[in-house]
Write a protein that holds these residues in place. Structure first.
Motif, PDB file in Angstrom:
ATOM      1  N   LYS A 299       3.942  -3.846   8.098  1.00 28.70           N
ATOM      2  CA  LYS A 299       3.254  -4.501   7.136  1.00 28.70           C
ATOM      3  C   LYS A 299       2.507  -2.749   6.321  1.00 28.70           C
ATOM      4  O   LYS A 299       2.790  -1.854   7.515  1.00 28.70           O
ATOM      5  CB  LYS A 299       1.934  -4.130   7.034  1.00 28.70           C
ATOM      6  CG  LYS A 299       1.503  -5.774   7.508  1.00 28.70           C
ATOM      7  CD  LYS A 299      -0.659  -5.868   7.925  1.00 28.70           C
ATOM      8  CE  LYS A 299      -0.505  -7.254   7.948  1.00 28.70           C
ATOM      9  NZ  LYS A 299      -1.883  -8.024   7.927  1.00 28.70           N
ATOM     10  N   ASN A 300       3.103  -2.475   5.012  1.00 34.35           N
ATOM     11  CA  ASN A 300       2.843  -1.168   4.202  1.00 34.35           C
ATOM     12  C   ASN A 300       2.143  -1.060   4.302  1.00 34.35           C
ATOM     13  O   ASN A 300       0.468  -2.099   4.874  1.00 34.35           O
ATOM     14  CB  ASN A 300       3.743  -0.848   3.201  1.00 34.35           C
ATOM     15  CG  ASN A 300       3.065  -1.958   2.099  1.00 34.35           C
ATOM     16  OD1 ASN A 300       2.119  -2.281   2.148  1.00 34.35           O
ATOM     17  ND2 ASN A 300       4.032  -2.483   1.448  1.00 34.35           N
TER      18      ASN A 300
ATOM     19  N   LYS B 209      -0.138  -0.487   1.579  1.00 26.37           N
ATOM     20  CA  LYS B 209      -0.949  -1.010   0.610  1.00 26.37           C
ATOM     21  C   LYS B 209      -1.856  -1.694   1.429  1.00 26.37           C
ATOM     22  O   LYS B 209      -2.877  -2.019   0.469  1.00 26.37           O
ATOM     23  CB  LYS B 209      -0.038  -1.092  -0.779  1.00 26.37           C
ATOM     24  CG  LYS B 209      -0.473  -1.087  -1.596  1.00 26.37           C
ATOM     25  CD  LYS B 209       0.693  -1.238  -2.568  1.00 26.37           C
ATOM     26  CE  LYS B 209      -0.300  -0.677  -4.034  1.00 26.37           C
ATOM     27  NZ  LYS B 209       0.595  -0.100  -5.150  1.00 26.37           N
ATOM     28  N   GLN B 210      -0.886  -2.370   2.323  1.00 28.05           N
ATOM     29  CA  GLN B 210      -1.233  -4.237   2.507  1.00 28.05           C
ATOM     30  C   GLN B 210      -2.364  -3.517   3.397  1.00 28.05           C
ATOM     31  O   GLN B 210      -3.132  -4.633   3.638  1.00 28.05           O
ATOM     32  CB  GLN B 210      -0.496  -4.926   3.140  1.00 28.05           C
ATOM     33  CG  GLN B 210       0.687  -5.625   2.402  1.00 28.05           C
ATOM     34  CD  GLN B 210       1.944  -6.131   2.795  1.00 28.05           C
ATOM     35  OE1 GLN B 210       2.266  -5.628   4.056  1.00 28.05           O
ATOM     36  NE2 GLN B 210       2.485  -7.033   2.155  1.00 28.05           N
ATOM     37  N   THR B 211      -1.930  -2.674   4.503  1.00 26.16           N
ATOM     38  CA  THR B 211      -3.616  -2.284   5.868  1.00 26.16           C
ATOM     39  C   THR B 211      -4.662  -2.119   4.417  1.00 26.16           C
ATOM     40  O   THR B 211      -5.549  -2.583   5.219  1.00 26.16           O
ATOM     41  CB  THR B 211      -2.184  -1.577   6.577  1.00 26.16           C
ATOM     42  OG1 THR B 211      -1.795  -1.932   7.041  1.00 26.16           O
ATOM     43  CG2 THR B 211      -4.145  -1.077   7.771  1.00 26.16           C
ATOM     44  N   LYS B 212      -4.462  -1.197   3.322  1.00 27.83           N
ATOM     45  CA  LYS B 212      -5.632  -0.477   3.110  1.00 27.83           C
ATOM     46  C   LYS B 212      -6.415  -1.650   2.504  1.00 27.83           C
ATOM     47  O   LYS B 212      -7.352  -1.984   2.402  1.00 27.83           O
ATOM     48  CB  LYS B 212      -5.516   0.383   2.030  1.00 27.83           C
ATOM     49  CG  LYS B 212      -6.569   1.197   1.813  1.00 27.83           C
ATOM     50  CD  LYS B 212      -5.829   2.063   0.800  1.00 27.83           C
ATOM     51  CE  LYS B 212      -7.458   2.432  -0.193  1.00 27.83           C
ATOM     52  NZ  LYS B 212      -7.013   3.680  -0.557  1.00 27.83           N
ATOM     53  N   ARG B 213      -5.602  -2.936   1.634  1.00 25.07           N
ATOM     54  CA  ARG B 213      -6.378  -4.057   1.359  1.00 25.07           C
ATOM     55  C   ARG B 213      -6.809  -4.672   2.075  1.00 25.07           C
ATOM     56  O   ARG B 213      -8.091  -5.404   1.956  1.00 25.07           O
ATOM     57  CB  ARG B 213      -5.547  -4.916   0.178  1.00 25.07           C
ATOM     58  CG  ARG B 213      -5.158  -6.017  -0.079  1.00 25.07           C
ATOM     59  CD  ARG B 213      -4.661  -7.040  -0.918  1.00 25.07           C
ATOM     60  NE  ARG B 213      -3.856  -7.808  -0.302  1.00 25.07           N
ATOM     61  CZ  ARG B 213      -2.328  -8.448   0.290  1.00 25.07           C
ATOM     62  NH1 ARG B 213      -1.797  -8.103  -0.917  1.00 25.07           N
ATOM     63  NH2 ARG B 213      -2.333  -8.950   1.804  1.00 25.07           N
ATOM     64  N   ASP B 214      -5.891  -5.455   3.835  1.00 27.70           N
ATOM     65  CA  ASP B 214      -6.805  -5.764   4.666  1.00 27.70           C
ATOM     66  C   ASP B 214      -7.999  -5.374   5.121  1.00 27.70           C
ATOM     67  O   ASP B 214      -8.805  -6.006   5.342  1.00 27.70           O
ATOM     68  CB  ASP B 214      -5.892  -6.104   5.528  1.00 27.70           C
ATOM     69  CG  ASP B 214      -4.621  -6.744   5.176  1.00 27.70           C
ATOM     70  OD1 ASP B 214      -5.001  -8.130   3.844  1.00 27.70           O
ATOM     71  OD2 ASP B 214      -3.468  -7.005   6.281  1.00 27.70           O
TER      72      ASP B 214
END
Length: 161
Positions: A2-3, A5-10
């Motif tokens: 995961k990049n 951005k995806q981690t922050k969104r999760d």
């Protein structure tokens, strides 16, 4: 992988879900506490009719206990429920078997507090008697197949899901 951005969104999604669930839990508990409990019904097994009704609002809060049904149990155990008005207890025979004998469940009620509590029972880890006093939250003693449900003065049963 995961990049960022995806981690922050999760993380934001998980925190949002936790906030929503917590808010629902708090609001539901406030709703229960604000309702005036008028009766507690004690059930055994799959019965849809209560074995015993504890009427908290009878005679200006003096209260009364009504035996609605006899609990159907083998003759060797005697007759249940046993209602002790002096000690303010109701005793039923549970389904949990220990050393070949079914165990009793003792439920204490308090008219002034409009509360009910399972004070004596045998079950794995004695979970039923550790639930504490309830003034609206149902009490469920699953190994003994006994439950207590409350009714409010506005005729609705308090149901927790």
């Amino acid at each position: 992988m995961k990049n960022k951005k995806q981690t922050k969104r999760d993380i934001i999604l998980i925190i949002s879900l936790l906030i929503i669930v917590s808010t629902i839990f708090v609001l539901f508990n406030l709703r229960i506490k604000n309702q005036e409990v008028s009766e507690a019904h004690i059930y055994y097994g799959n019965n849809t009719d209560p074995i015993v009704t504890i009427d908290f609002s009878y005679n200006n809060g003096e209260g009364r206990v009504i035996k609605n049904l006899e609990q159907i149990v083998p003759e060797e155990y005697g007759k249940f429920p046993i209602i002790n008005l002096e000690e303010q207890t109701v005793t039923l025979l549970g389904d949990y078997v220990l050393n070949g004998k079914r165990q009793i469940v003792v439920i204490k009620y308090d008219f002034k507090e409009k509360s009910v509590q399972i004070i004596k029972e045998q079950s794995p880890n004695n979970i039923c008697s550790r639930e504490g006093k309830s003034t609206g939250k149902p009490l469920i003693c699953l190994p003994n197949r006994i439950r207590v449900e409350f009714k409010t003065s506005d005729e609705d049963f308090i149901i927790w899901t």
